[in-house]
Design a protein around this motif. Structure first.
Motif, short mmCIF file in Angstrom:
data_model
loop_
_atom_site.label_atom_id
_atom_site.label_comp_id
_atom_site.label_asym_id
_atom_site.label_seq_id
_atom_site.Cartn_x
_atom_site.Cartn_y
_atom_site.Cartn_z
N ALA A 1 -5.87 1.86 6.53
CA ALA A 1 -4.92 0.89 6.00
C ALA A 1 -4.22 0.17 7.15
O ALA A 1 -4.03 -1.06 7.12
N THR B 1 -3.52 -5.93 -0.53
CA THR B 1 -4.10 -5.21 -1.67
C THR B 1 -5.38 -5.89 -2.15
O THR B 1 -5.92 -5.51 -3.18
N LEU C 1 0.83 -1.21 0.00
CA LEU C 1 0.00 0.00 0.00
C LEU C 1 0.86 1.25 0.00
O LEU C 1 0.56 2.24 -0.67
#
Ligand SMILES: Nc1ncnc2c1ncn2[C@@H]1O[C@H](COP(=O)(O)OP(=O)(O)OP(=O)(O)O)[C@@H](O)[C@H]1O
Ligand SMILES: [Mg+2]
Lengths: 241, 407
Positions: free
Chosen positions: A127, A167, A116
């Motif tokens: 995240a 991801t 990321l």
């Protein structure tokens, strides 16, 4: 033939030669045609030197075929430039290698966040939260701030799996992910792959030399001397559980 | 985070953690860079300090620009068409004469913002006599207020005071020694013009320049004009400028404006300027060569680092890093080496200069301008980036497949 929503990957006459144009030029893959579906959980097996790693690197867009075409999520990839291939790789493929390739300078959490960070820059709260959840999913929530050299081989491999999943890739490629682990740890890691496949809508293709593991997959692709010798569906033993 | 900065965050983070992981290596190369930067900053500051000092001393006792009457030349008629001219010419002797219209010229110059001081002066040769002793001297008639702005005579007074006019004169210390006079004594001044005067020595100065201390006699403008037989005239206009290194250009400009002969200090001190230029050249050579060796140091450390990190570069590529990102990761490392080294080096040079200023020979003071430190840091950082270019490109060009297999 066009790719429907159920196809992740399709290979058409994929060939790979090394040392092209030199006297020792050698073709390693002699025309591979394979389709990998959305929810496949497949093992790639074959004798040493048959071209498994070579094929996996091509599938992961790390390497380019000498001829043939590779469709990833319906997109032809052979004409893409490096940036486009990198972007596609980053967004739709997760890699796990035999030698739990982690970056030593970073903690487990940062290693998981790496894909990321590379595609979006500084990770946001969401995240980080996602990365912690993944670490928890692979049973390492307590080890988030450890450096790789403070983790066991099996733990490192799980961090690598968590990193490959951050991801939310459509395809997880693993090259002998359990080759370096003892039998019990190998079984645990393998089960983790299976769980990922079931729960995360992610196709898995893993190279293994262990017949017990390949038998536990839904599908076994047997590569011999650069050709697919057999491609069989196994008795879905795992689904009976 | 947005835009370029947000993108660079990742490269920066990776670069810094690579550097921290190879702490010993990073520290060593940073110290290497620091030594280079310290040498560059110290040498530059030393030479600059020295040169400023020399120039200040030189300019402390002379005008930046002197305006003189143009030399008198023979007017030669051009030859008639189709004829040839053979010319035997004796150059004319240059007599002492006044600058035409000098009040107006001086008033015009006062308006120019390029000039910081304008001082009309009359000067010419004379003899100073006391008893049997006879010395050839230069009479300088000044307007003390204006002249002070050219040469701060007050700062150089050895005894007595700066006072001219009403028969008062100020003379150089060597001249006073030669004639055996002190403040309060009288002195006879003779010019070749059958003029002479007895003046009272009001003060004695020491400029530290032999020629001036042994020969200069300062008088009031009027008295000097009378003695030199130039009533109401002046022979020189002394000027100072704000930017001393522009003196040559300004001299040319002022020369054109006034139709007078303008001499800048740069021209009259050509020898000195040559020496200073040569000195600057050798400093620049030192800087260039030190910078080159620093660059090679950074390049070699990074080259080794690229090989050491081959596997990690492969992993980064497999996890989505582009070639550009790999390139930037290593360029940033080069920049950090340069920046870190230059910060350390600047601190070290600051210390060195402080030691020199405090415990050194004390001949002159070395200033360290902030701009020099800033320049050094900028230069070192750029050098770091430049030096990192080759290893970075090699890292970016690595084939990810080969890199991953690398153990
Ligand atoms: N860079 C290369 N240059 C030349 N030949 C290569 C290169 N990489 C692999 N090969 C050859 O290609 C063939 C396939 O190699 P590959 O690594 O794909 O085998 P593998 O099936 O993964 O074997 P293993 O099970 O031992 O990992 C081998 O014969 C190998 O020697
Ligand atoms: Mg292999």
């Amino acid at each position: 033939m066009s790719d429907d929503a159920m196809t992740v990957l399709r290979l058409e006459g994929l060939r790979k030669s090394y040392n092209v144009g030199q006297p020792n030029e050698i073709e390693v893959l002699h025309g591979i045609d394979v389709v990998i579906g959305r929810s496949d959980f497949a093992a790639l097996v074959g004798p040493s030197g048959s071209g498994k790693s070579t094929l996996l690197n091509l599938l992961g867009l790390l390497d380019q075929p000498s001829s043939g075409e590779l469709y990833l999520l319906g997109q032809a990839t052979s004409a893409m430039d490096d940036a486009a291939r990198t972007a596609l790789r980053g967004s739709s493929i997760g890699f796990v290698f035999q030698f739990h390739h982690l970056i030593q300078a970073f903690t487990a959490l940062d290693n998981v966040l790496m894909p990321l960070m590379l595609s979006r820059g500084k990770p946001d709260k969401l995240a980080v939260q996602q990365a912690r959840e993944l670490l928890a999913a692979v049973g390492l929530e307590k080890f988030a701030n450890r450096k790789p050299n403070e983790l066991s081989g099996g733990q490192q491999q799980r961090v690598a799996i968590a990193r490959a999943l951050i991801t939310e890739p459509a395809l997880l490629l693993a090259d002998e992910p359990t080759g370096n682990l003892d039998t019990r740890t190998a079984a645990e890691v393998f089960e983790l792959f299976h769980k990922v496949n079931r729960e995360r809508d992610c196709a898995v293709l893993l190279v293994t030399h262990d017949p017990r593991l390949s038998a536990a997959c839904d599908r076994t692709i047997n590569l011999v001397d650069g050709r697919i010798e057999s491609d069989t569906l196994n008795q879905p033993a795992s689904q009976q559980k | 985070m947005t835009g370029v900065f947000g993108r660079l965050w990742t490269e920066w983070t990776i670069a810094i953690s690579f550097l921290r992981e190879g702490r010993a290596q990073s520290l060593m190369i940073a110290i290497g860079v620091a030594v280079g930067v310290a040498v560059i900053v110290f040498v530059t500051a030393l030479i600059q300090g020295l040169q400023v000092n020399i120039i200040e001393r030189t300019l402390g006792t002379q005008a930046h620009i002197r305006l003189l009457s143009p030399d008198e030349i023979n007017q030669v008629l051009p030859p008639a068409a189709g004829t040839m001219q053979l010319l035997l010419e004796d150059k004319r002797a240059q007599r002492l004469r006044s600058i035409n219209n000098w009040q107006q010229v001086s008033a015009t110059l006062d308006q120019l913002s390029l000039l910081t001081a304008v001082s009309p002066v009359v000067s010419g040769p004379a003899f100073a006599r006391r008893g049997e002793a006879l010395q050839s001297v230069v009479l300088v008639g000044i307007d003390p207020v204006r002249y002070q702005k050219i040469i701060p005579l007050d700062d150089y007074m050895q005894s007595g005071q700066l006072r001219v006019g009403a028969n008062d004169a100020v003379i150089g210390s060597l001249l006073a020694d030669d004639l055996g006079v002190q403040v309060g004594n009288k002195l006879r001044l003779d010019t070749g013009q059958q003029n002479s005067a007895v003046v009272n020595i009001a003060g004695i100065f020491e400029l530290g320049v032999r020629e001036l201390d042994a020969r200069y006699v300062y008088l009031d403008l009027k008295q000097a004009q009378a003695l030199l037989n130039l009533p109401g005239g002046i022979t020189v206009i002394d000027l100072t400028v704000a930017d001393i290194f522009a003196a040559e250009d300004i001299a040319a400009q002022v020369g054109r404006l006034t139709s007078l002969q303008a001499e800048s200090w740069i021209k009259t001190n050509a020898q000195l300027m040559n020496a200073l230029t040569a000195q600057s050249l050798s400093t620049n050579m030192i800087i260039v060569f030190v910078a080159i060796s620093v660059a090679f140091g950074i390049a070699s450390v990074l080259s080794v680092s690229v090989v050491q990190r081959t596997r990690e570069i492969g992993i980064l590529r497999a996890t989505g890093a582009t070639r550009q990102q790999i390139l930037r990761i290593f360029l940033i490392q080069g920049a950090v080496f340069g920046l870190l080294g230059s910060v350390l080096g600047s601190a070290a040079s600051y210390l060195l200069v402080w030691v020199f200023n405090t415990f050194g020979p004390g001949l002159f003071f070395i200033p360290i301008p902030a701009s020099l430190l800033l320049m050094a840091m900028l230069l070192a950082t750029l050098t770091g980036i430049l030096a990192a270019a080759v290893p970075s490109r090699r890292a970016a060009a690595l084939d990810p497949v080969v890199a991953i297999r690398y153990v």
